[in-house]
Design an enzyme around this catalytic site. Structure first.
Site, short mmCIF file in Angstrom:
data_model
loop_
_atom_site.label_atom_id
_atom_site.label_comp_id
_atom_site.label_asym_id
_atom_site.label_seq_id
_atom_site.Cartn_x
_atom_site.Cartn_y
_atom_site.Cartn_z
N ASP A 1 0.87 -1.18 0.00
CA ASP A 1 0.00 0.00 0.00
C ASP A 1 0.90 1.22 0.00
OD1 ASP A 1 -2.40 -1.45 0.07
OD2 ASP A 1 -2.39 -1.56 2.25
N ASP B 1 -6.86 -1.45 -4.45
CA ASP B 1 -7.86 -1.13 -3.44
C ASP B 1 -8.86 -0.10 -3.96
OD1 ASP B 1 -6.48 -2.77 -1.63
OD2 ASP B 1 -5.37 -1.08 -0.76
#
EC number: 3.4.23.36
Length: 182
Positions: free
Chosen positions: A110, A127
């Site tokens: 991330d 995401d």
């Protein structure tokens, strides 16, 4: 759509890992947007960090379900929706399968952090695609759009942009001239 999301996710993760990992976060817009690499062993919002293998199996199941569903698609909006979901699922599944610490236990990369002071979770392209696809799926289902391109009966009608009183007047005028409306 799925291929584009997957490729964009893979390229962006490759770049940020090689350029940013181990360094200080890069602020792009003060108090709004910064780039910070983290490795997430859990699901969204780092929930279930000890269940990486379970999330890998679930992600694989989601990919299979979307691929099976896609065979019945006759709707462009649903194709876009499932493409977003599939591309995002494959992007994060790839991390779980091939990244460290081990196969089937890899941590998802991330790297996008918005409003850092709020503690909003750090996320990635995959995401974002999953969230957008989920929102679009809820909207399409609410509007009654089916995978086969038809619309469920009783679904809310799209706004025509017209005035209801004017529509009634046109209907009344049509009936006065002997036209039947059905």
């Amino acid at each position: 759509m799925a291929v584009a999301i997957f490729v964009l996710d893979l390229i962006s993760k490759t770049i940020v890992v090689s350029v940013l990992e181990g360094g200080e976060p890069v602020t792009l817009i003060a108090d709004v947007l910064r780039l910070r690499v983290i490795r997430n062993p859990g699901a969204a919002f780092s929930v279930g960090t000890g269940m990486t293998v379970v999330f890998t199996v679930i992600a694989a199941g989601v990919v299979i379900a979307i691929l099976r569903t896609a065979r019945r698609l006759r709707s462009l909006p649903w194709a876009v929706t499932l493409g977003l979901l599939l591309g995002g699922a494959i992007g994060n599944l790839t991390d779980r399968l091939f990244r460290s610490p081990a196969p089937l236990q890899g941590h998802v990369v991330d790297w996008v952090e918005v409003f850092p002071a709020t503690g909003f979770p750090v996320f990635n392209v995959a995401d974002s695609a999953i969230v957008c696809g989920g929102i679009l799926a809820v909207f399409l289902a609410w509007r009654g759009y089916q995978l086969d391109g038809t619309r469920a009966t009783g679904a809310p009608e799209p706004a025509t942009g017209g005035d209801a009183a004017a529509d009634r007047s046109r209907d009344d005028a049509g009936e006065e001239h002997g036209e039947r409306r059905g």
